[in-house]
Design a protein around this motif. Sequence first.
Motif, short mmCIF file in Angstrom:
data_model
loop_
_atom_site.label_atom_id
_atom_site.label_comp_id
_atom_site.label_asym_id
_atom_site.label_seq_id
_atom_site.Cartn_x
_atom_site.Cartn_y
_atom_site.Cartn_z
N LEU A 63 -11.94 -9.33 -17.77
CA LEU A 63 -11.01 -8.21 -17.68
C LEU A 63 -9.63 -8.58 -18.23
CD1 LEU A 63 -11.89 -6.82 -14.15
CD2 LEU A 63 -12.43 -5.79 -16.36
N TRP A 64 -9.24 -9.84 -18.13
CA TRP A 64 -7.92 -10.30 -18.55
C TRP A 64 -7.82 -10.51 -20.06
CZ3 TRP A 64 -6.52 -15.34 -20.35
CH2 TRP A 64 -5.15 -15.54 -20.47
N ILE A 65 -8.88 -11.01 -20.68
CA ILE A 65 -8.84 -11.36 -22.11
C ILE A 65 -8.46 -10.17 -23.00
CG2 ILE A 65 -10.32 -11.99 -24.07
CD1 ILE A 65 -11.48 -14.20 -22.39
N PRO A 66 -9.05 -8.99 -22.87
CA PRO A 66 -8.66 -7.89 -23.79
C PRO A 66 -7.18 -7.51 -23.68
CG PRO A 66 -10.70 -7.35 -22.67
CD PRO A 66 -10.18 -8.58 -22.03
N GLY A 67 -6.67 -7.45 -22.48
CA GLY A 67 -5.27 -7.09 -22.30
C GLY A 67 -4.31 -8.13 -22.85
N GLU A 68 -4.61 -9.39 -22.58
CA GLU A 68 -3.75 -10.47 -23.07
C GLU A 68 -3.85 -10.59 -24.59
OE1 GLU A 68 -1.01 -13.61 -22.73
OE2 GLU A 68 -1.54 -11.94 -21.45
N ALA A 69 -5.04 -10.39 -25.13
CA ALA A 69 -5.21 -10.42 -26.59
C ALA A 69 -4.38 -9.33 -27.24
CB ALA A 69 -6.68 -10.28 -26.94
N ALA A 70 -4.37 -8.15 -26.68
CA ALA A 70 -3.57 -7.06 -27.23
C ALA A 70 -2.08 -7.37 -27.11
CB ALA A 70 -3.89 -5.75 -26.51
N ARG A 71 -1.69 -7.99 -26.02
CA ARG A 71 -0.28 -8.31 -25.80
C ARG A 71 0.25 -9.31 -26.83
NH1 ARG A 71 3.24 -11.73 -23.50
NH2 ARG A 71 1.72 -13.31 -22.92
N VAL A 72 -0.54 -10.31 -27.16
CA VAL A 72 -0.07 -11.34 -28.09
C VAL A 72 -0.46 -11.07 -29.54
CG1 VAL A 72 0.02 -13.14 -26.34
CG2 VAL A 72 -2.02 -12.89 -27.72
N TRP A 78 -10.85 -9.85 -29.91
CA TRP A 78 -10.99 -10.55 -28.64
C TRP A 78 -12.45 -10.70 -28.23
CZ3 TRP A 78 -13.61 -7.95 -24.94
CH2 TRP A 78 -13.68 -6.56 -25.08
N TRP A 79 -13.32 -9.91 -28.83
CA TRP A 79 -14.71 -9.89 -28.40
C TRP A 79 -15.46 -11.21 -28.61
CZ3 TRP A 79 -18.25 -10.80 -32.16
CH2 TRP A 79 -17.85 -10.57 -33.47
N PRO A 80 -15.11 -12.06 -29.61
CA PRO A 80 -15.82 -13.34 -29.69
C PRO A 80 -15.60 -14.23 -28.46
CG PRO A 80 -14.76 -12.88 -31.78
CD PRO A 80 -14.26 -11.86 -30.80
N CYS A 98 -16.07 -21.80 -18.55
CA CYS A 98 -15.46 -23.09 -18.86
C CYS A 98 -15.39 -23.30 -20.37
CB CYS A 98 -16.23 -24.22 -18.21
SG CYS A 98 -17.94 -24.35 -18.73
N PHE A 99 -16.13 -22.55 -21.15
CA PHE A 99 -16.08 -22.60 -22.61
C PHE A 99 -15.16 -21.52 -23.16
CE2 PHE A 99 -17.98 -21.30 -26.75
CZ PHE A 99 -17.65 -22.44 -27.46
N ALA A 100 -15.27 -20.32 -22.65
CA ALA A 100 -14.54 -19.17 -23.20
C ALA A 100 -13.04 -19.22 -22.90
CB ALA A 100 -15.13 -17.87 -22.67
N LEU A 101 -12.66 -19.59 -21.70
CA LEU A 101 -11.26 -19.58 -21.32
C LEU A 101 -10.43 -20.58 -22.12
CD1 LEU A 101 -9.09 -18.27 -19.62
CD2 LEU A 101 -9.63 -19.89 -17.80
N PRO A 102 -10.83 -21.84 -22.23
CA PRO A 102 -10.04 -22.76 -23.06
C PRO A 102 -10.00 -22.34 -24.54
CG PRO A 102 -11.51 -24.00 -21.66
CD PRO A 102 -11.89 -22.56 -21.52
N LEU A 103 -11.09 -21.79 -25.03
CA LEU A 103 -11.12 -21.31 -26.41
C LEU A 103 -10.12 -20.19 -26.62
CD1 LEU A 103 -12.71 -21.68 -29.08
CD2 LEU A 103 -14.24 -19.89 -28.28
N PHE A 104 -10.07 -19.24 -25.69
CA PHE A 104 -9.11 -18.15 -25.79
C PHE A 104 -7.68 -18.65 -25.64
CE2 PHE A 104 -6.41 -14.93 -23.81
CZ PHE A 104 -6.42 -13.99 -24.83
N LEU A 105 -7.44 -19.53 -24.69
CA LEU A 105 -6.08 -20.04 -24.49
C LEU A 105 -5.59 -20.81 -25.70
CD1 LEU A 105 -6.25 -21.13 -20.75
CD2 LEU A 105 -5.13 -19.11 -21.72
N SER A 106 -6.48 -21.51 -26.37
CA SER A 106 -6.12 -22.22 -27.59
C SER A 106 -5.73 -21.23 -28.70
CB SER A 106 -7.30 -23.09 -28.05
OG SER A 106 -7.03 -23.66 -29.29
#
Length: 67
Positions: free
Chosen positions: A22-31, A36-38, A48-56
């Motif tokens: 739920l957080w990834i689409p909103g944060e992706a739009a903000r920055v 964001w879908w990948p 544990c794989f998706a969150l560090p990848l997104f934060l990077s």
Amino acid sequence: METTIAILTLTDLLLTAVIVLLWIPGEAARVGIQKWWPFALAAVGGVCFALPLFLSARERRLEAVSP
């Protein structure tokens, strides 16, 4: 599941996955990350794989737009 600790662990992991998805689409739009879908798809491999990848990707984007 037979033990309380197993149920609590599964609940924790599922709740974390829902919050991240739920957080990834909103944060992706903000920055300004348009695709964001990948990262959501990577969550199939685990949070544990998706969150560090997104934060990077988020940090790279923030560094690219900062003066």
